[in-house]
Design an enzyme around this catalytic site. Structure first.
Site, PDB file in Angstrom:
ATOM      1  CG  ASP A  91      -0.208   0.201   2.598  1.00 28.32           C
ATOM      2  OD1 ASP A  91      -0.791   0.424   3.498  1.00 28.32           O
ATOM      3  OD2 ASP A  91       0.984  -0.344   2.889  1.00 28.32           O
TER       4      ASP A  91
ATOM      5  CG  ASP B  51       4.115   0.108   1.295  1.00 33.66           C
ATOM      6  OD1 ASP B  51       3.910   1.187   2.166  1.00 33.66           O
ATOM      7  OD2 ASP B  51       3.451  -0.830   1.507  1.00 33.66           O
TER       8      ASP B  51
ATOM      9  CG  ASN C 176       0.422   3.477   4.149  1.00 30.99           C
ATOM     10  OD1 ASN C 176       0.407   3.779   5.229  1.00 30.99           O
ATOM     11  ND2 ASN C 176       1.385   2.787   3.496  1.00 30.99           N
TER      12      ASN C 176
ATOM     13  CB  THR D  96       4.667  -4.125   2.578  1.00 25.62           C
ATOM     14  OG1 THR D  96       3.955  -3.534   1.455  1.00 25.62           O
ATOM     15  CG2 THR D  96       5.751  -5.151   2.311  1.00 25.62           C
TER      16      THR D  96
ATOM     17  CG  PHE E 111      -1.543   1.498   9.560  1.00 27.30           C
ATOM     18  CD1 PHE E 111      -1.675   1.029   8.384  1.00 27.30           C
ATOM     19  CD2 PHE E 111      -2.654   2.481   9.864  1.00 27.30           C
ATOM     20  CE1 PHE E 111      -2.113   1.503   7.358  1.00 27.30           C
ATOM     21  CE2 PHE E 111      -3.447   2.975   8.990  1.00 27.30           C
ATOM     22  CZ  PHE E 111      -3.348   2.144   7.540  1.00 27.30           C
ATOM     23  CG  ASN E 112       0.723  -2.585   7.622  1.00 24.96           C
ATOM     24  OD1 ASN E 112      -0.109  -1.773   7.015  1.00 24.96           O
ATOM     25  ND2 ASN E 112       1.831  -2.936   7.248  1.00 24.96           N
TER      26      ASN E 112
ATOM     27  CG  HIS F  92       7.522   0.907   9.633  1.00 21.47           C
ATOM     28  ND1 HIS F  92       7.844   0.488  10.822  1.00 21.47           N
ATOM     29  CD2 HIS F  92       7.112   1.750   9.256  1.00 21.47           C
ATOM     30  CE1 HIS F  92       7.664   1.795  11.424  1.00 21.47           C
ATOM     31  NE2 HIS F  92       7.076   2.363  10.326  1.00 21.47           N
ATOM     32  CG  ASP F  93       5.897  -1.481   4.343  1.00 21.13           C
ATOM     33  OD1 ASP F  93       5.425  -0.668   3.903  1.00 21.13           O
ATOM     34  OD2 ASP F  93       5.354  -2.373   5.631  1.00 21.13           O
TER      35      ASP F  93
HETATM   36  O1  RIB Z   1       2.852   0.380  10.915  1.00 17.73           O
HETATM   37  C1  RIB Z   1       3.680   0.413   9.582  1.00 17.73           C
HETATM   38  C2  RIB Z   1       2.851  -0.035   8.248  1.00 17.73           C
HETATM   39  O2  RIB Z   1       1.792   0.895   7.824  1.00 17.73           O
HETATM   40  C3  RIB Z   1       3.871   0.236   7.150  1.00 17.73           C
HETATM   41  O3  RIB Z   1       3.427  -0.933   6.203  1.00 17.73           O
HETATM   42  C4  RIB Z   1       3.454   1.378   6.603  1.00 17.73           C
HETATM   43  O4  RIB Z   1       3.682   1.389   4.879  1.00 17.73           O
HETATM   44  C5  RIB Z   1       1.913   1.503   6.909  1.00 17.73           C
HETATM   45  O5  RIB Z   1       1.289   0.874   6.044  1.00 17.73           O
HETATM   46 CA    CA Z   2       2.782  -0.448   4.003  1.00 17.80          CA
END
Ligand code: RIB
Ligand code: CA
Length: 319
Positions: A14, A19, A43, A131, A172-173, A247-248
């Site tokens: 996303d 990403d 996102n 991701t 979040f994801n 992160h991703d």
């Molecule tokens: O919490 C981080 C995640 O949430 C990452 O994948 C970032 O791109 C958002 O999607």
């Molecule tokens: Ca992401």
């Protein structure tokens, strides 16, 4: 056909600045054979995520990987992203102006159709790298249960064990589509979880942005500009740990070279759905007291220098 030794992967994402790094790390590394990229609302809304993915590929000179649009909202939960939500700006990739004239187009297939086609036609089991929210992954597993055994592993950025960013066990994801997360985590497929515990220890600083600029190609230049902006937005909106997270990309690095993982632990991870403070959390049995089957490898530390070198090498292999 002889086994090229390459790992067939599908990336579900996303974009999103991190990403973008994940996509470039994967597309620029010869060990991975990126069979498809599927987009999920997370996102940003689907239209923006689609545009961002196609812009990244076009800019980096990648025109052979099919990209499919996917779920435009979580399976059950509400999804109401405002343009200003989150730390990726209005476009989802604030910080760099991609050219308007992009010849790349989306696949006519939806995400789970493309996933099914790739898995069916692959000689080897396919590794999924997720991701974003797990909506597409959950839908795929429900729609094509017969293909589950053709999946090698799910390497996902999501969840958290000890690191508290907003609320305990929340990321979040995994919380945005908790029902999909539960489907995935209970699937029995090998899962490697790159949550905040590791991703907030893999932070880039200005010296890395200089290394990207020093590559001398348009991919490195674009990455440096986007990541500089992302660090500012992220540290203003979320938490400032003295650098920027990617992160991703962590979930890609461990597929390319598992030795980049320096600390991990297999444990039982459950996803409570009932209303309350833990709804959508990744509740990790890190003390190994539940007696439940250990369904997830949770990553806690990586070799950061090796990781950033991998990103730099991948970027140098693109346009
Ligand atoms: O919490 C981080 C995640 O949430 C990452 O994948 C970032 O791109 C958002 O999607
Ligand atoms: Ca992401």
């Amino acid at each position: 056909m002889t086994d090229t030794g390459r790992i067939p992967v599908i990336i579900d994402c996303d974009p999103g600045h991190d990403d973008m790094v994940a996509l470039i790390l994967a597309l620029g590394n010869p060990k991975l054979d990126v069979k498809a990229i599927t987009n999920v609302a997370g996102n940003k809304v689907m239209e923006k995520v689609n545009r961002n993915t196609l812009n990244i590929l076009n800019w980096c000179g990648v025109d052979h990987v099919p990209v499919a649009a996917g779920a435009e909202r979580p399976l059950v939960r509400e999804y109401a992203r405002k343009d200003t939500d989150g730390c990726h700006g209005i476009t989802g990739l604030d910080g760099f102006a991609f050219p308007e004239d992009n010849p790349l187009e989306l696949s006519p297939k939806r995400a789970i159709e493309l996933m099914a086609d790739v898995v069916r036609s692959s000689e080897k089991k396919v590794t999924f790298i997720c991701t974003g929210p797990l909506t597409n992954m959950g839908l795929f597993l429900r729609a094509f249960p017969d293909l589950k055994d053709r999946i090698e592993r799910i390497s996902l950025m999501g969840g958290t064990c000890h690191f508290v960013l907003t609320e305990p066990f929340m990321e979040f994801n995994t919380y945005l589509d908790a029902e999909a997360t539960k489907i995935v985590f209970e699937s029995g497929i090998p899962i490697t979880m790159y949550g905040y515990d590791v991703t907030y220890t893999v932070l880039y600083h200005d010296d890395f942005l200089e290394r990207l600029r020093g590559i001398g190609n348009r991919t490195g230049e674009m990455m440096a500009e986007l990541l500089k902006e992302f660090e500012i937005m992220h540290n203003r909106v979320w938490i400032d740990l003295g650098g920027g997270p990617v992160h991703d990309a962590c979930a890609v690095a461990g597929v390319i070279d598992p030795s980049v993982i320096t600390e991990s632990d297999r444990m039982y991870v459950q996803i409570p759905l009932q209303a309350g403070p833990l709804s959508g959390a990744t509740v990790c049995d890190y003390a190994h007291r539940s007696g439940k089957p250990e369904n997830v490898e949770v990553v806690f530390r990586m070799d950061n220098e090796k990781f950033f070198r991998m990103v730099e090498e991948s970027a140098a292999n693109l346009k």
